[in-house]
Write an enzyme that holds these catalytic residues in place. Structure first.
Site, PDB file in Angstrom:
ATOM      1  CG  ASN A  65     -36.922  23.737 -39.672  1.00  0.00           C
ATOM      2  OD1 ASN A  65     -36.886  22.566 -40.029  1.00  0.00           O
ATOM      3  ND2 ASN A  65     -35.900  24.564 -39.849  1.00  0.00           N
TER       4      ASN A  65
ATOM      5  CE  LYS B 174     -33.594  24.411 -36.759  1.00  0.00           C
ATOM      6  NZ  LYS B 174     -32.559  25.369 -36.457  1.00  0.00           N
TER       7      LYS B 174
ATOM      8  CG  HIS C 201     -33.330  26.948 -42.699  1.00  0.00           C
ATOM      9  ND1 HIS C 201     -32.177  26.880 -41.952  1.00  0.00           N
ATOM     10  CD2 HIS C 201     -34.343  27.163 -41.812  1.00  0.00           C
ATOM     11  CE1 HIS C 201     -32.485  27.046 -40.674  1.00  0.00           C
ATOM     12  NE2 HIS C 201     -33.792  27.221 -40.564  1.00  0.00           N
TER      13      HIS C 201
ATOM     14  CD  GLU D 260     -30.160  25.194 -39.191  1.00  0.00           C
ATOM     15  OE1 GLU D 260     -30.853  24.223 -39.552  1.00  0.00           O
ATOM     16  OE2 GLU D 260     -30.337  25.799 -38.113  1.00  0.00           O
TER      17      GLU D 260
ATOM     18  CD  GLU E 200     -35.817  31.000 -39.890  1.00  0.00           C
ATOM     19  OE1 GLU E 200     -36.478  30.550 -38.961  1.00  0.00           O
ATOM     20  OE2 GLU E 200     -35.098  30.308 -40.623  1.00  0.00           O
TER      21      GLU E 200
ATOM     22  N   GLY F  79     -31.288  29.075 -33.130  1.00  0.00           N
ATOM     23  CA  GLY F  79     -30.748  28.041 -32.255  1.00  0.00           C
ATOM     24  C   GLY F  79     -29.790  28.571 -31.207  1.00  0.00           C
TER      25      GLY F  79
ATOM     26  CB  SER G 180     -34.142  31.895 -30.175  1.00  0.00           C
ATOM     27  OG  SER G 180     -32.912  31.304 -30.527  1.00  0.00           O
TER      28      SER G 180
END
Ligand code: PEP
Length: 252
Positions: free
Chosen positions: A11, A13, A97, A99, A169, A175, A214
């Site tokens: 991904n 991003k 996702h 985010e 996730e 991240g 991560s």
């Protein structure tokens, strides 16, 4: 031996211009030439999907979108639809996702509409689920992830379920450099697998459940060896061809 082929997706991003995306795709293609036995995808920002798909044409590496709108077209300024992604060369799409959930108001209901839209377009949806740190600390991980899976997949037929992927996730691992311990990941993946069995019977055994958060070349082997971890959704480490390729190789 698991009936599922491993799947590693990167991904990107909100990174890479078109030129940078082409360059990264070329490097990944070169480093993974001849690698077999694992499904591979890269997921660039919308502006680069077509260019990256062009670079990866006739390779085994698929291209995906990071989101989609549930309508095919219309007055939805700023949105991109499933047919547009297909047209640009995508074969899969991320949905929900964390985010998107955290910063853009994505809900389980909108994720469900997007999963259905992706399937209707012939895109393979990758439904992302995961708990926040507060939810984990409050002992609510399985409840939260269970709800996200059930609501995100609500109303799908077993046949449609068979075309879905799940990415677990944990939000606190994305991240942050923190990774779920193998036993934490396995516990949630196994719980997701049993929900999938309830929803789709035998089809569940073919649905890939990826781990994300991560993932790096050094922690990938332990995570990818877990019985219910069928691959990885990789953020930061997918922006370098060498680290992404190392993770793909760890999946073989
Ligand atoms: C992601 O964005 O899906 C992700 C897992 O990111 P990272 O690998 O950087 O934690």
């Amino acid at each position: 031996m698991s009936p599922r082929r491993k799947f590693v997706a990167g991904n990107w991003k909100m990174h890479t211009t078109i030129a940078e995306g082409r360059e990264l795709a070329r490097a990944i293609r070169a480093q993974l030439e001849g690698v077999e036995g694992v499904r591979i995808a890269v997921i660039p920002p919308f502006t680069s999907v077509a260019a990256v798909a062009e670079v990866l044409r006739s390779s085994r590496i698929e291209v995906g979108g990071q989101d989609l709108h549930w309508e095919e077209k219309g007055a939805f300024t700023g949105e991109v639809s499933g047919p547009m992604l297909r047209d640009a060369g995508a074969s899969l799409v991320l949905v929900g996702h964390s985010e998107r959930r955290q910063y853009f108001g994505e809900t389980d209901e909108s994720a469900n509409r997007k999963v259905r839209a992706a399937l209707a377009t012939g895109l393979s949806p990758v439904l992302c689920v995961g708990e926040t740190l507060a939810e984990r600390d409050g002992g609510r991980t399985l409840e939260v992830v269970g709800r996200q899976v059930r609501e995100g997949l609500a109303g799908l037929t077993p046949d449609e379920l068979g075309r879905v992927c799940i990415a677990y996730e944990p939000v606190w691992a994305i991240g942050t450099g923190r990774t779920a311990a193998p036993e934490q990941a396995q516990e949630v993946h196994a719980a997701v697998r049993s929900i999938l069995r309830e929803l789709g019977g035998n089809v569940a055994d073919a649905i890939p459940i990826l781990y994300g958060g991560s993932v790096k070349p050094d922690n990938a082997p332990a995570l990818l060896a877990l019985p219910d971890v069928d691959g990885a959704l990789v953020g930061g480490a997918s922006l370098k061809a060498s680290s992404f390729s190392a993770i793909v190789r760890a999946a073989i």
